[in-house]
Design a protein around this motif. Structure first.
Motif, short mmCIF file in Angstrom:
data_model
loop_
_atom_site.label_atom_id
_atom_site.label_comp_id
_atom_site.label_asym_id
_atom_site.label_seq_id
_atom_site.Cartn_x
_atom_site.Cartn_y
_atom_site.Cartn_z
N THR A 1 -3.70 4.17 -3.45
CA THR A 1 -2.87 3.44 -2.48
C THR A 1 -2.54 2.04 -2.96
O THR A 1 -1.71 1.35 -2.34
CB THR A 1 -3.59 3.37 -1.12
OG1 THR A 1 -4.84 2.70 -1.28
CG2 THR A 1 -3.82 4.77 -0.56
N SER B 1 -10.08 8.86 -6.86
CA SER B 1 -9.15 8.33 -5.87
C SER B 1 -9.54 6.90 -5.52
O SER B 1 -10.72 6.53 -5.57
CB SER B 1 -9.16 9.19 -4.60
OG SER B 1 -8.70 10.49 -4.86
N MET C 1 -13.12 5.32 -2.19
CA MET C 1 -12.52 5.74 -0.92
C MET C 1 -13.40 5.29 0.23
O MET C 1 -14.62 5.11 0.08
CB MET C 1 -12.35 7.26 -0.89
CG MET C 1 -11.52 7.82 -2.03
SD MET C 1 -11.33 9.62 -1.91
CE MET C 1 -10.16 9.76 -0.56
N THR D 1 -8.66 4.33 -2.34
CA THR D 1 -7.99 4.11 -1.06
C THR D 1 -8.67 3.07 -0.18
O THR D 1 -8.07 2.61 0.79
CB THR D 1 -7.93 5.43 -0.25
OG1 THR D 1 -9.26 5.85 0.07
CG2 THR D 1 -7.22 6.53 -1.02
N ILE E 1 -5.40 10.22 -5.84
CA ILE E 1 -4.78 9.35 -4.84
C ILE E 1 -5.01 7.89 -5.20
O ILE E 1 -6.13 7.48 -5.50
CB ILE E 1 -5.37 9.62 -3.45
CG1 ILE E 1 -5.25 11.10 -3.10
CG2 ILE E 1 -4.70 8.77 -2.39
CD1 ILE E 1 -6.09 11.52 -1.91
N TYR F 1 0.83 -1.20 0.00
CA TYR F 1 0.00 0.00 0.00
C TYR F 1 0.87 1.25 0.00
O TYR F 1 1.81 1.37 0.78
CB TYR F 1 -0.93 0.00 1.22
CG TYR F 1 -1.80 -1.22 1.28
CD1 TYR F 1 -3.03 -1.24 0.62
CD2 TYR F 1 -1.38 -2.36 1.96
CE1 TYR F 1 -3.83 -2.38 0.64
CE2 TYR F 1 -2.17 -3.50 1.98
CZ TYR F 1 -3.39 -3.51 1.32
OH TYR F 1 -4.17 -4.65 1.33
N SER G 1 0.63 10.06 -1.90
CA SER G 1 0.01 9.88 -3.21
C SER G 1 -0.75 11.14 -3.62
O SER G 1 -0.74 11.54 -4.79
CB SER G 1 -0.93 8.67 -3.18
OG SER G 1 -1.51 8.45 -4.45
N HIS G 2 -1.40 11.77 -2.64
CA HIS G 2 -2.08 13.04 -2.90
C HIS G 2 -1.09 14.10 -3.36
O HIS G 2 -1.35 14.86 -4.30
CB HIS G 2 -2.79 13.48 -1.61
CG HIS G 2 -3.75 14.61 -1.79
ND1 HIS G 2 -4.67 14.97 -0.84
CD2 HIS G 2 -3.94 15.49 -2.82
CE1 HIS G 2 -5.38 16.00 -1.27
NE2 HIS G 2 -4.95 16.34 -2.46
N ARG H 1 -1.41 7.39 1.59
CA ARG H 1 -2.47 8.22 1.03
C ARG H 1 -2.03 9.66 0.82
O ARG H 1 -2.26 10.25 -0.24
CB ARG H 1 -3.68 8.19 1.98
CG ARG H 1 -4.87 8.98 1.51
CD ARG H 1 -5.85 9.18 2.66
NE ARG H 1 -7.14 9.66 2.21
CZ ARG H 1 -7.41 10.90 1.83
NH1 ARG H 1 -6.45 11.80 1.83
NH2 ARG H 1 -8.62 11.24 1.44
N GLU H 2 -1.38 10.26 1.82
CA GLU H 2 -1.03 11.67 1.73
C GLU H 2 0.08 11.91 0.70
O GLU H 2 0.06 12.90 -0.03
CB GLU H 2 -0.60 12.21 3.10
CG GLU H 2 -1.49 11.80 4.27
CD GLU H 2 -2.94 12.17 4.09
OE1 GLU H 2 -3.26 12.94 3.16
OE2 GLU H 2 -3.78 11.69 4.87
#
Length: 751
Positions: A633, A604, A679, A606, A631, A71, A77-78, A74-75
């Protein structure tokens, strides 16, 4: 033969790869000097523990599907998505003013990233609520990596602005004139402007025990001024804060009679800086430095103590939004260390939170250029959105929908049928009721106007307004008041579940029966968004879908147990589980030797159970294509785990926003369009719907349009197994752009 334009991206890349010196490259010195800085570096994910065998080298049976190495964070990837937006400013396929727009969009995106995501991580640490995500990374580690890479991106942003965009605009006679090069005429004009427009309303604040540091609102534009001398009250030396009035434009156009032609502008920061001494008569200004403070701007209104008045609780919370905890300090790069340290201490920030800026501290304000200059030749040519022939030639929207379902893809196709549907309903004496969800639309939008007219005409109008649509809360409160004043029933959904579904239900009396007409969409009911975002809109009078939408509204406006729906998938009840079932069915088909295929297009991805289901499907042999704008993951390309999964992100002229779920289903494809991304918040904590495209021709069209994105080789970024993104590079003569093809296919006069 005219010279071909220099491709900065290729020049910079070759410069670094070949180790060329500035003199070896036939571009201006600034670009050469900036070469290494402007290469888009991958943002690494969680470092692999050297004590363990890398996941790529393990056998699939030795890998736990919960392993953090499967994985991406998340942040981070943002942050990578923001980096891909920034890269558009380097793409010569975009006109130069559009390239400037991408710089501004990047700046705005980063503001929100710090206001919400970074602020959230800091709050976790401050209150001892640290929580590792599926990637296993502690919030402190995430914050450190964010700081490292955000600093690189911000430096890159200003190098692009100063070394590429400004020079290119100057070539087009659009100039941003710094105070160091003002002519005598220009300096005199600016002096008068300062005297007449700035000085009367600006309020400098000297800092001393009687004048404490002012409480600065989030993202306001300020100056810190270092003073020397003694004032009338005997105070010696010290610092002062000068807040720039929000009523003043950040960019001022110089009149033609003080310039040599073209469009010439000066920054408000330059005007104030050049005349700072007039703010402190008799004192010596040793230095004047612009800065901006970013604060936590997230709102918390979902707690149980809001009672029965969500609107009142939100109004109270909005008052404090501008004064949340500090998360970032941007300041002029030439500000002395002792002043910087003083501000950091004042705002309780560290060096990782400090961003030294070589230019305006808020680049998003540069969008004002589009209003100050009239240069359509430096922007994308306008186009007229298309309209299906049968819809355009029909005698009315309801008559047309009775004949068939319609699928519209904005902005390539017009948003006007949605507005027309409501406007016609407002006037039609046979329409008895209108129900609609609104997430972002605007209190004075055409949609709002139609609903107000309908209510005033005696229709039963019920509107579910999501007050907590981030950064649109105040606008939605105003919209709710306007609708209520017109006689509409306004509800605010469910307290702990944002209403994100996009639905219109119109009930019309036709003979002895009441028939339902429905619009469902993937995007907001906002005409402005419909010109900038790609979204699907679906018009139907299918009885089962009408019944389903009616039941969803019953749950939103009343109180009931979960109501069964026939065709819609409904979060937080059936959508996630049904998606998992359809993924599992593709895996079963693949295991049985049948062809299996999944294509998902979302903003996204996630949600961990969804990611794990896709891993299992990949292991079973399902060919999976994910088109994830932002995003993601999920880690593709891991042998035996995700080797059958490809992930791409398409960034172009329009912001990709369609959400599509396609399953081959053993030669009987299932196609769902949805308001929901992949998400956790969408599938588990929001009111969302996914709706089937049952008409064979429309379903085939959606599949064809997905293929456009899968074959895009000009604006497509491919996610690598190490977490980096690689821009597709077409061969000469083989350029394929999904958005360009859609313009050609769907718009009336695309060029």
């Amino acid at each position: 033969m005219s010279e071909q334009p220099v491709n900065e991206r290729e020049v910079i890349k070759s410069t670094v790869e070949q180790g060329a010196k500035p003199a070896d490259v036939d571009v201006n010195k600034e670009i050469s000097d900036a070469a290494e800085e402007l290469i888009l570096e991958p943002i690494p994910e969680q470092p692999i523990d050297p004590s363990r065998l890398a996941i790529e080298e393990r056998l699939p049976e030795d890998i736990d599907i919960n392993d953090p190495e499967l994985y991406f964070n998340r942040e981070l990837s943002h942050l990578q998505f923001n980096a891909r937006v920034l890269e558009q400013a380097m793409d010569e396929n975009h006109p130069v003013l559009n390239r400037l727009m991408f710089l501004c969009i990047f700046s705005s995106n980063m503001d929100e990233f710090f206001e919400i995501r970074v602020a959230g991580l800091k709050s976790q640490i401050e209150y001892g609520r640290e929580k590792n995500g599926p990637d296993g990374m502690h919030p402190k580690k995430v914050l450190k990596l964010i700081s490292d890479h955000a600093h690189k991106l911000v430096r890159r942003q200003y190098r692009i602005l100063n070394d590429i965009i400004f020079p290119k605009l100057a070539e087009e006679n659009i100039r941003f004139i710094r105070r160091s090069v003002w002519s005598d005429k220009q300096a005199a004009w600016v002096r008068r402007y300062f005297r007449d427009n700035v000085l009367p309303i600006i309020s400098p604040i000297g800092l001393d025990p009687a004048h404490p540091f002012p409480r600065l609102a989030n993202k306001t534009f300020n100056f810190v001024v270092e003073l020397e001398g003694r004032d009338a009250f005997g105070r010696e030396n010290g610092l002062a804060i000068v807040p720039a009035p929000s009523s003043l434009p950040r960019l001022v156009k110089l009149p033609d009679d003080v310039c040599e032609g073209g469009d010439n502008m000066v920054f408000l920061s330059s005007i104030i800086h050049a005349h700072a001494d007039q703010l402190f008569p008799g004192m010596t200004v040793k230095g004047c430095f612009q800065f901006r403070l970013t604060r936590n701007a997230d709102l918390e209104v979902d707690s149980d103590d809001i009672g029965l008045d969500l609107a009142g609780a939100l109004r109270t919370e909005l008052q404090s939004r501008h004064y949340g905890s500090s998360v970032r300090l941007e300041i002029a790069d030439n500000c002395p260390v002792h002043i910087v340290d003083s501000l950091l201490a004042q705002f309780d920030l560290g060096n990782d939170d400090l961003y030294r800026i070589d230019g305006p501290v808020n680049l998003s304000r540069l969008l004002a250029v589009l209003e100050l200059v009239d240069r359509p030749d430096l922007m994308y040519a306008p186009f007229s959105p298309g309209l299906p022939n049968k819809l355009a030639k029909s005698g009315g929207i309801f008559e047309a929908i009775r004949q068939r379902d319609y699928l519209l893809m904005h902005p390539f196709e017009s948003f006007s049928p949605v507005v027309d549907m409501l406007s016609e309903a407002a006037k039609d004496p046979n329409v008895v009721a209108i129900r609609q969800t609104l997430y972002r639309t605007g209190a004075r939008s055409p949609i709002a106007n139609a609903l107000v007219e309908a209510a005033r005409n005696g229709k039963e109008v019920t509107v579910v307004i999501e007050l907590r649509a981030r950064f649109d809360e105040a606008e939605n409160l105003a919209l709710a008041s306007r609708l209520q004043d017109a006689g509409a029933i306004v509800v605010y959904g469910v307290v702990r579940h944002k209403t994100h579904a996009k639905m219109i239900l119109i009930v019309r009396r036709e003979g002895a029966s009441l028939n339902r007409y429905v619009h469902l969409g993937t995007g907001n009911y906002h005409a402005g968004n419909a010109r900038m975002y790609t979204d699907y809109g679906f018009l139907t009078c299918d009885k089962d879908i009408g019944d389903d939408v009616h039941r969803v509204f019953q749950q939103l406006t009343g109180m009931s147990k979960e109501l069964k729906v026939k065709k819609l998938l409904h979060a937080p009840f059936t959508l996630r589980d049904r998606l998992l079932e359809m993924i599992a069915k593709e895996a079963e088909n693949a295991a049985n030797g049948e062809p299996a295929r999944i294509i998902i297009k979302v903003n996204s991805l996630t949600e961990q159970r969804l990611v794990q289901a896709l891993y299992k499907a990949s292991q079973a042999g399902v060919k999976i294509d994910l088109i994830v704008r932002g995003i993601c993951t999920l880690r593709p390309g891991i042998k035996g785990i995700s080797s059958n999964i490809r992930v791409r992100s398409v960034i172009g002229r329009f912001l990709e926003h369609t959400r599509v779920y396609y399953f081959y289903n053993n030669r009987s494809p299932l196609v769902y369009l949805s308001s929901a991304d992949g998400m956790d918040r969408n599938l588990n904590n929001r009111i969302e719907v996914a709706f089937p495209i049952q008409d064979f021709k429309l379903a085939r069209r959606v599949k064809r349009e997905l293929e456009y994105y899968l074959h895009d080789n000009t604006q497509s970024w491919i996610l690598q197994s190490d977490g980096s993104y690689q821009l597709s590079k077409p061969r000469k003569g083989e350029y394929r752009s999904a958005q360009r093809v859609l313009l050609n296919d769907l718009a009336d006069n695309a060029r």
